[in-house]
Design a protein around this motif. Structure first.
Motif, PDB file in Angstrom:
ATOM      1  N   ILE A 348       0.843  -1.194   0.000  1.00 50.98           N
ATOM      2  CA  ILE A 348       0.000   0.000   0.000  1.00 50.98           C
ATOM      3  C   ILE A 348       0.876   1.241   0.000  1.00 50.98           C
ATOM      4  O   ILE A 348       2.053   1.195   0.337  1.00 50.98           O
ATOM      5  N   MET A 356      -5.523   5.952   0.520  1.00 50.15           N
ATOM      6  CA  MET A 356      -4.710   4.747   0.604  1.00 50.15           C
ATOM      7  C   MET A 356      -4.899   3.933  -0.679  1.00 50.15           C
ATOM      8  O   MET A 356      -6.013   3.577  -1.020  1.00 50.15           O
ATOM      9  N   GLY A 358      -3.980   0.532  -2.889  1.00 49.95           N
ATOM     10  CA  GLY A 358      -3.489  -0.838  -2.802  1.00 49.95           C
ATOM     11  C   GLY A 358      -2.880  -1.291  -4.113  1.00 49.95           C
ATOM     12  O   GLY A 358      -3.422  -1.010  -5.185  1.00 49.95           O
TER      13      GLY A 358
END
Length: 460
Positions: A348, A356, A358
């Motif tokens: 991440i 955030m 991924g």
């Protein structure tokens, strides 16, 4: 009257002692992430009026000392220091990070975050960082939902997405002979995320050529105004052309013709552009390919072959195409398809707006969460507690929470921490001032004591 000066001097000692404690705390936290220095403010105590309250002459009033009126936090921006640690976050501008412990919210400027053994994003004191998790249809995080604990599980799988669009940016040789073929393939995905090979084969067919004056099927049988070169196309699924089926051109076969400029003139029975005006024809559409049985028990597929490059405003210019017929070479420069298989979360990172992101082992990147930022009508009314955290009070008002950059909120800078805003030079200067204040008030007490001693010595 002399006895009163004892307490006046004592109030000065007490107030300056508080100020010295505040300065000492500021200096002690000079390297504390997100620390905001405090300042002590004094107020005069005035409650003894000797005379002059009946309108005869000016009032004679004697001050009774000083008191500490407030100790306020100074929320000037601290400098931003890069740490290189992905979970370290800093706020540039207004606002506080929101954390929660057992449902009790607290707020901080220190973004010294990490993940615990359960995958929750936590602050240094173990409280869980709050944010937004739901995503919109375009894949961005929905900040209109409720706050929740931010949590991730490295190793979790992302759902697959079936292919809906394919594109081949290819050139077919303008010198190709009758029957000469060219094939290119792209990996596509069904609804289960299983990959398949979709191949398009172009075949030069001189019987499809049109000369000036020939009936043009793509123009309602009208006479062609230019010479046209014809090709056929044929799609196959995992090498089997029979698996691409359906009505019309959904069976994956058709005819394309190029004009004298080497650009696509028509596809199947549709002209790309008006022969008179040269402007794009909005009625021309990309072929739709039907795959009733992908072969894995997945859902049937309907895939658009994105062959026509349509302008944003069809009235502003002509349609173009991703297929050309220039020179003597065959080639495919770029392949595109919008599906993907299931992937495992590997890592991440945070974007500069606090999202955030991924990273999955299938090359996919997805928005997973967004850090929440809280603001207060009166941030000076916040109650400071251990660890650089603040609690709301009646004076501060309730927290207003949203994503970064909204409602006057600052922006989040990733892989960084905000330094303390303590200024050493300013603190040392204040230290000298309050030290002298303390000494001066102590002199008041000792002088008063000496005068009382003289009074006691009047009678010997």
């Amino acid at each position: 009257m002399l006895l009163g000066s004892f307490y006046t001097g004592l109030s000065g000692l007490q107030s300056n002692a508080v100020a010295l404690n505040v300065i000492g705390n500021n200096l002690a936290n000079i390297n504390t992430s997100g620390f905001k220095r405090s300042q002590t403010n004094f107020a005069q105590i005035m409650s003894d009026t000797v005379s002059g309250i009946n309108g005869v002459g000016n009032p004679i009033q004697v001050g009774l000392g000083v008191r500490t009126s407030e100790v306020v936090a100074k929320f000037e921006q601290g400098s931003i220091q890069t740490t290189g640690i992905k979970t370290h976050l800093a706020i540039q501008g207004e606002g506080f990070f929101t954390t929660a412990t057992n449902g009790i919210a607290s707020y901080t400027r220190s973004g010294n975050f990490g993940f615990d053994d359960e995958g929750f994003m936590v602050a240094a004191n173990g409280s869980r960082v709050q944010g937004f998790l739901g995503t919109r249809s375009d894949g961005t995080v929905d900040t209109s939902g409720d706050l929740t604990d931010i949590r991730l599980d490295l190793g979790e799988a992302s759902p697959p997405r079936e292919t809906g669009v394919v594109r081949f940016i290819s050139n077919l040789s303008a010198e190709a002979l009758n029957g000469e073929t060219y094939s290119t393939s792209v990996e596509v995905f069904d609804s289960k995320g299983v990959p398949h090979q979709m191949t398009i084969t172009f075949t030069r067919d001189t019987t499809l050529d049109l000369a000036v004056g020939d009936a043009d099927p793509a123009n309602g049988g009208a006479a062609s105004t230019i010479d046209q070169v014809g090709w056929t196309y044929d799609f196959s699924w995992n090498g089997d052309a029979t698996l691409v089926d359906g009505g019309g051109n959904g069976d994956g076969t058709g005819v394309i013709r190029f004009g004298e400029d080497g650009k696509l003139y028509s596809i199947d029975t549709g002209l790309l552009n008006d022969p008179v005006t040269g402007l794009a024809l909005s009625t021309t559409s990309d072929p739709i390919l039907q795959v009733p049985d992908p072969g894995t028990g997945a859902e049937s597929l309907s895939i658009t072959w994105d062959a026509i490059d349509t302008p944003a405003d069809p009235t502003s210019g002509p349609n173009d195409s991703f297929i050309t017929s220039f020179g003597s070479t065959f080639n495919t420069g770029t392949l595109f398809q919008d599906g993907f298989g299931s992937g495992i979360l590997q890592d991440i990172d945070f974007s500069q707006d606090g999202v955030m992101i991924g990273f999955y082992d299938n090359g996919l990147t997805l928005e997973l969460a967004k850090i929440a930022i809280a603001t207060f009508n009166n941030r000076l009314g916040l109650k400071q507690v251990d660890g650089g955290f603040y609690l709301p009070t009646a004076a501060s008002g309730p927290a207003s929470i949203d994503g970064e950059g909204t409602g006057g909120r600052g922006s989040i800078i990733a892989s960084s921490l905000e330094s303390s805003n303590v200024d050493i030079a300013e603190e040392f200067t204040s230290l000298i001032v309050h030290q002298r204040g303390y000494q001066s008030n102590s002199r008041t007490i000792t002088t008063t004591d000496q005068l009382l001693q003289e009074a006691l010595n009047l009678k010997r």
